[in-house]
Design an enzyme around this catalytic site. Structure first.
Site: not given
Length: 259
Positions: A141, A154
């Protein structure tokens, strides 16, 4: 056994995983579809009208090492050694380090996004080395480029995905096995639906799958999708810390568990 190429993909019951599965299927691949919600995944495959001779569903949890590695071994036994393995399963939950319970949330994120990825690849590495071909794909990501407030679990997990895949690529370079790191920007999936901040260059899953398919089959080592987010990622890397912090001041944080 069919000679059509085989894709093994985790997190195939929704979002990016499902879009990637469908894109590879339309390109002639057989599918090994993996998710915790096997019944839901089977229902989706039937609703799509997928040829039952071209796919199999494996119920597995990437957080359970025995479960996900068992699914990999079952795939090899039933369908053969995959040509492409996509470790896509992942979760995104906001945390606050001051909250005791959020440390357990951080553990869950790492178990899914990092240990789960390595466990997904594990059953296939030796066999791909022996065959001297295959592609292992890690879904990272742009959040792994720099740390975003409220995203400690995350962001750090996806930074680890990028480093892990780079390490694995070096280890397998001489074995004929490719390692591809796909770095999504914002994609319209259940994972992003509740975000309370702007999501520039938001992509639909099918458009993301098209771009990813091209990158994976070309065997590129690293690709940010869409390309505009690649430019943003490069800018984020270059910003001095003080300026980066000012840019993010007041930015809404990711929802924590239960919010």
């Amino acid at each position: 056994m069919s000679t059509a190429p085989l894709l093994f993909v985790t997190g195939a019951s929704s979002g990016i995983g499902q879009a990637l599965a469908l894109r590879f299927y339309r390109a002639g691949y057989r599918l090994a579809l993996v998710a915790r919600r096997a019944a839901e995944l089977q229902a989706w495959a039937q609703a799509q009208g997928l040829d039952t001779t071209r796919y199999a569903v494996y119920g597995a949890d990437v957080c359970d090492i025995d479960s996900i590695t068992g699914a990999g071994r079952a795939c090899i036994a039933a369908q053969g050694l995959p040509d492409v393995v996509i470790a896509n399963a992942g979760i995104s939950i906001g945390i606050d380090t001051a909250v005791f319970g959020d440390i357990e949330v951080m553990r869950r994120v790492y178990e899914t996004n990092n240990i789960g990825m390595a466990a997904t690849f594990q059953p296939f590495v030796t066999a791909m080395r022996t065959r001297r071909s295959g592609t292992l794909v890690g879904i990272a990501s742009v959040a792994g480029i720099r740390g975003l407030p409220g995203h400690g679990a995350y962001c750090s997990s996806k930074a680890a995905v990028i480093s892990y895949c780079e390490t694995l690529r070096g280890e397998l370079r001489d074995a004929g096995v490719k390692v591809v790191t796909v770095v999504p920007g914002y994609v319209a999936t259940p994972l992003t639906a509740k975000n309370r901040y702007s999501m520039p260059f938001l992509m639909q899953p099918d458009a993301f799958a098209d771009k990813s398919f091209a990158a994976i089959t070309a065997g590129v080592s690293y690709r940010v999708i869409p390309w505009q987010m690649g430019l943003v990622a490069k800018l984020m890397r270059l910003l001095p810390d003080a300026l980066f912090d000012r840019v993010l001041a007041g930015r809404p944080r990711k929802h924590r568990a239960g919010e």
